[in-house]
Design a protein around this motif. Structure first.
Motif, mmCIF file in Angstrom:
data_model
loop_
_atom_site.group_PDB
_atom_site.id
_atom_site.type_symbol
_atom_site.label_atom_id
_atom_site.label_comp_id
_atom_site.label_asym_id
_atom_site.label_seq_id
_atom_site.Cartn_x
_atom_site.Cartn_y
_atom_site.Cartn_z
ATOM 1 N N HIS A 278 115.547 -35.230 105.699
ATOM 2 C CA HIS A 278 115.626 -36.078 106.889
ATOM 3 C C HIS A 278 116.421 -37.351 106.581
ATOM 4 C CE1 HIS A 278 114.539 -37.768 110.746
ATOM 5 N NE2 HIS A 278 114.089 -38.852 110.142
ATOM 6 N N MET A 279 116.227 -37.919 105.400
ATOM 7 C CA MET A 279 117.004 -39.107 105.005
ATOM 8 C C MET A 279 118.492 -38.776 104.962
ATOM 9 S SD MET A 279 114.741 -40.622 101.841
ATOM 10 C CE MET A 279 112.959 -40.653 101.890
ATOM 11 N N PHE A 280 118.818 -37.614 104.399
ATOM 12 C CA PHE A 280 120.220 -37.194 104.329
ATOM 13 C C PHE A 280 120.831 -37.151 105.723
ATOM 14 C CE2 PHE A 280 119.209 -34.477 100.325
ATOM 15 C CZ PHE A 280 119.405 -35.577 99.506
ATOM 16 N N SER A 281 120.127 -36.509 106.640
ATOM 17 C CA SER A 281 120.647 -36.315 107.992
ATOM 18 C C SER A 281 120.697 -37.618 108.777
ATOM 19 C CB SER A 281 119.782 -35.288 108.742
ATOM 20 O OG SER A 281 120.246 -35.083 110.048
ATOM 21 N N GLU A 282 119.622 -38.377 108.713
ATOM 22 C CA GLU A 282 119.518 -39.601 109.510
ATOM 23 C C GLU A 282 120.499 -40.670 109.051
ATOM 24 O OE1 GLU A 282 115.944 -42.031 109.045
ATOM 25 O OE2 GLU A 282 115.702 -41.987 111.229
ATOM 26 N N ARG A 283 120.700 -40.780 107.741
ATOM 27 C CA ARG A 283 121.545 -41.852 107.204
ATOM 28 C C ARG A 283 122.948 -41.395 106.816
ATOM 29 N NH1 ARG A 283 118.328 -46.272 103.774
ATOM 30 N NH2 ARG A 283 116.310 -46.256 104.810
ATOM 31 N N SER A 284 123.195 -40.082 106.930
ATOM 32 C CA SER A 284 124.505 -39.520 106.530
ATOM 33 C C SER A 284 124.825 -39.882 105.074
ATOM 34 C CB SER A 284 125.614 -40.029 107.450
ATOM 35 O OG SER A 284 125.443 -39.541 108.754
ATOM 36 N N ILE A 285 123.837 -39.671 104.205
ATOM 37 C CA ILE A 285 124.017 -39.911 102.774
ATOM 38 C C ILE A 285 123.898 -38.591 102.027
ATOM 39 C CG2 ILE A 285 123.226 -42.300 102.835
ATOM 40 C CD1 ILE A 285 120.464 -41.360 102.005
ATOM 41 N N SER A 286 124.315 -38.586 100.773
ATOM 42 C CA SER A 286 124.332 -37.336 100.022
ATOM 43 C C SER A 286 123.447 -37.346 98.783
ATOM 44 C CB SER A 286 125.770 -36.998 99.604
ATOM 45 O OG SER A 286 126.318 -38.054 98.827
ATOM 46 N N ALA A 287 122.742 -38.448 98.534
ATOM 47 C CA ALA A 287 121.866 -38.508 97.362
ATOM 48 C C ALA A 287 120.820 -39.604 97.558
ATOM 49 C CB ALA A 287 122.672 -38.767 96.095
ATOM 50 N N VAL A 288 119.635 -39.380 96.972
ATOM 51 C CA VAL A 288 118.542 -40.358 97.042
ATOM 52 C C VAL A 288 117.980 -40.567 95.638
ATOM 53 C CG1 VAL A 288 116.184 -40.744 97.864
ATOM 54 C CG2 VAL A 288 117.911 -39.848 99.429
ATOM 55 N N PRO A 289 117.937 -41.812 95.148
ATOM 56 C CA PRO A 289 117.346 -42.073 93.834
ATOM 57 C C PRO A 289 115.846 -41.749 93.837
ATOM 58 C CG PRO A 289 118.679 -43.938 94.567
ATOM 59 C CD PRO A 289 118.505 -43.031 95.752
ATOM 60 N N ILE A 290 115.382 -41.108 92.772
ATOM 61 C CA ILE A 290 113.959 -40.821 92.591
ATOM 62 C C ILE A 290 113.409 -41.856 91.618
ATOM 63 C CG2 ILE A 290 112.257 -39.084 91.982
ATOM 64 C CD1 ILE A 290 114.101 -38.359 94.341
ATOM 65 N N ILE A 291 112.414 -42.624 92.054
ATOM 66 C CA ILE A 291 111.891 -43.715 91.233
ATOM 67 C C ILE A 291 110.394 -43.554 91.000
ATOM 68 C CG2 ILE A 291 113.665 -45.359 91.987
ATOM 69 C CD1 ILE A 291 111.668 -46.456 94.018
ATOM 70 N N ASP A 292 109.891 -44.240 89.961
ATOM 71 C CA ASP A 292 108.444 -44.231 89.708
ATOM 72 C C ASP A 292 107.800 -45.463 90.332
ATOM 73 O OD1 ASP A 292 108.986 -46.392 88.056
ATOM 74 O OD2 ASP A 292 108.690 -45.290 86.182
ATOM 75 N N GLU A 293 106.532 -45.712 90.001
ATOM 76 C CA GLU A 293 105.782 -46.814 90.624
ATOM 77 C C GLU A 293 106.391 -48.181 90.323
ATOM 78 O OE1 GLU A 293 104.582 -44.500 88.737
ATOM 79 O OE2 GLU A 293 103.176 -43.313 89.952
ATOM 80 N N GLN A 294 107.075 -48.307 89.189
ATOM 81 C CA GLN A 294 107.686 -49.577 88.805
ATOM 82 C C GLN A 294 109.131 -49.704 89.276
ATOM 83 O OE1 GLN A 294 105.726 -47.810 86.315
ATOM 84 N NE2 GLN A 294 104.117 -49.120 87.178
ATOM 85 N N GLY A 295 109.596 -48.694 90.004
ATOM 86 C CA GLY A 295 110.967 -48.755 90.492
ATOM 87 C C GLY A 295 112.000 -48.290 89.484
ATOM 88 N N VAL A 296 111.530 -47.689 88.397
ATOM 89 C CA VAL A 296 112.447 -47.181 87.375
ATOM 90 C C VAL A 296 113.042 -45.851 87.857
ATOM 91 C CG1 VAL A 296 112.659 -46.326 85.002
ATOM 92 C CG2 VAL A 296 111.201 -48.311 85.514
ATOM 93 N N VAL A 297 114.355 -45.719 87.737
ATOM 94 C CA VAL A 297 115.038 -44.504 88.186
ATOM 95 C C VAL A 297 114.754 -43.365 87.208
ATOM 96 C CG1 VAL A 297 117.271 -43.450 88.718
ATOM 97 C CG2 VAL A 297 116.862 -45.860 89.265
ATOM 98 N N VAL A 298 114.155 -42.295 87.714
ATOM 99 C CA VAL A 298 113.815 -41.150 86.861
ATOM 100 C C VAL A 298 114.690 -39.936 87.155
ATOM 101 C CG1 VAL A 298 111.435 -41.910 86.526
ATOM 102 C CG2 VAL A 298 111.985 -40.410 88.453
ATOM 103 N N ASN A 299 115.339 -39.929 88.344
ATOM 104 C CA ASN A 299 116.211 -38.802 88.673
ATOM 105 C C ASN A 299 116.971 -39.122 89.957
ATOM 106 O OD1 ASN A 299 117.330 -36.085 88.617
ATOM 107 N ND2 ASN A 299 115.480 -35.474 87.518
ATOM 108 N N LEU A 300 117.685 -38.123 90.445
ATOM 109 C CA LEU A 300 118.462 -38.258 91.671
ATOM 110 C C LEU A 300 118.391 -36.919 92.393
ATOM 111 C CD1 LEU A 300 120.442 -40.502 92.865
ATOM 112 C CD2 LEU A 300 122.291 -39.109 91.934
#
Length: 362
Positions: free
Chosen positions: A244-266
């Motif tokens: 839904h984020m992809f479609s609504e915002r016309s983006i192609s990737a979303v960062p996956i983060i943990d509770e502290q905001g550390v990027v763990v994946n994409l």
């Protein structure tokens, strides 16, 4: 020397150092601006044809082809209307994301699996109208157009790919020659403007390249999203929420983060396409952590940078490897700070362009 005299010397030394630093900063700025202008002049003197690789293949899909067969051979490609013998737009990853969202909202998994067998590419625009999302413009350029004009058109229309069309001299029909991508254009710059790139010392944050979190953690109000305006998800987020984020915002990737905001994946749109190719529509209800187990083993990993990295460093990276976006992190653990897309880089390199200026849609 008296204490007052020593203080005066120290103040004079500080002023001299500050003056020297200011002069250095101004010189770096002038050098940077001159390099950017030289790159723009270079693009104005070269055509889209010049950026063609020595060897390449071009896949063109007939609009009568069904979606499932199309996805087995390619994710993005020019479309051809065989009845009218003319260019019919582009099939993009976002088209498929819209289709997935439509099926998820209006049908069962079994119906989706059956219907996608016969659903034709020509019907994708109907889905976009049904969802109320913007339809992509039917844009294209001639191979002999300048790279600067081609880049402006990419920016003005928010497109990631630009079909290059010519006309057959005998029949007068349109001919799809190639597709110019943002990546191909930026790589062409990185290969041919080596001297200029070495002068691009200013930081990405200072140049305002990319999207960054609006407020530092210390200034956040209660209940405020710490990562606004960047779309984020966690390993526990359902896949469809990200779709839904992809479609609504016309983006192609979303960062996956943990509770502290550390990027763990994409998580990327191509990850969703992989599920569709496998017919795993039920996987849209899976959590991101589970869906990542089905990711293609050739995933290149998350490319990160810091806000203090220079534009020159970024362009050198594009020269070495296929990069489509960079996640901006800060601190030793890699807390999310921003995200930079190729569109952001191209927009800065080309300069100020009014959206919609001079764009003709068919």
């Amino acid at each position: 020397m008296t204490m007052d005299g020593a203080s005066s010397v120290c103040m004079m030394g500080a002023r001299l150092l500050a003056t020297m630093n200011l002069k250095t900063t101004l010189q770096v700025g002038k050098s940077h601006d001159a390099a950017v202008n030289a790159i723009r002049s270079f693009l104005k003197c070269h055509t889209s044809y010049d950026a063609f690789p020595v060897s390449f293949r071009l896949i063109v899909l007939d609009t009568k082809l069904n979606v499932k067969k199309a996805l087995q051979c390619v994710v993005s490609a020019p479309l051809w209307n065989s009845e009218k013998s003319r260019f019919a737009g582009m099939l993009t990853v976002l088209d498929i994301i819209h289709l997935i969202q439509y099926y998820y909202r209006t049908a069962s998994y079994d119906y989706a699996a059956t219907d996608v067998e016969t659903f034709r590419l020509e019907s994708l625009r109907d889905i976009e109208r049904e969802l109320g999302v913007a339809q992509p413009p039917l844009l294209h350029e001639h191979p002999s157009s300048t790279l600067y004009d081609a880049a402006k058109l990419l920016i003005q229309t928010h497109a990631r790919r630009l079909p290059l069309l010519d006309n057959d001299t005998e029949t007068g029909h349109e001919v799809i020659v190639s597709v110019l991508t943002q990546y191909r254009l930026l790589k062409f710059i990185s290969i041919n403007c080596h001297k200029e790139i070495q002068q691009l010392h200013q930081s990405l944050r200072k140049l305002r390249i990319g999207t960054y979190v609006a407020s530092p953690p210390s200034e956040l109000l209660e209940g405020q999203n710490p990562y606004h305006p960047i779309a984020t998800a966690s390993l526990n987020t359902p896949v469809f929420d990200v779709v839904h984020m992809f479609s609504e915002r016309s983006i192609s990737a979303v960062p996956i983060i943990d509770e502290q905001g550390v990027v763990v994946n994409l998580y990327e749109t191509v990850d969703v396409i992989t599920l569709v190719r496998l017919g795993a529509y039920q996987s849209l209800d899976l959590k991101i952590s589970e869906a990542l187990n089905q990711r293609s083993p050739d995933f290149p990993g998350v490319v990160v940078c810091t806000a203090s990295d220079s534009l020159g460093t970024l362009l050198q990276l594009i020269k070495k490897r296929r990069v489509h976006r960079l996640v901006v992190v800060e601190g030793e653990k890699g807390r999310l700070l921003g995200i930079i897309t190729l569109s952001d880089v191209l927009r800065y390199v080309i300069g100020q362009v009014d959206i919609g200026e001079g764009v003709e849609l068919l």
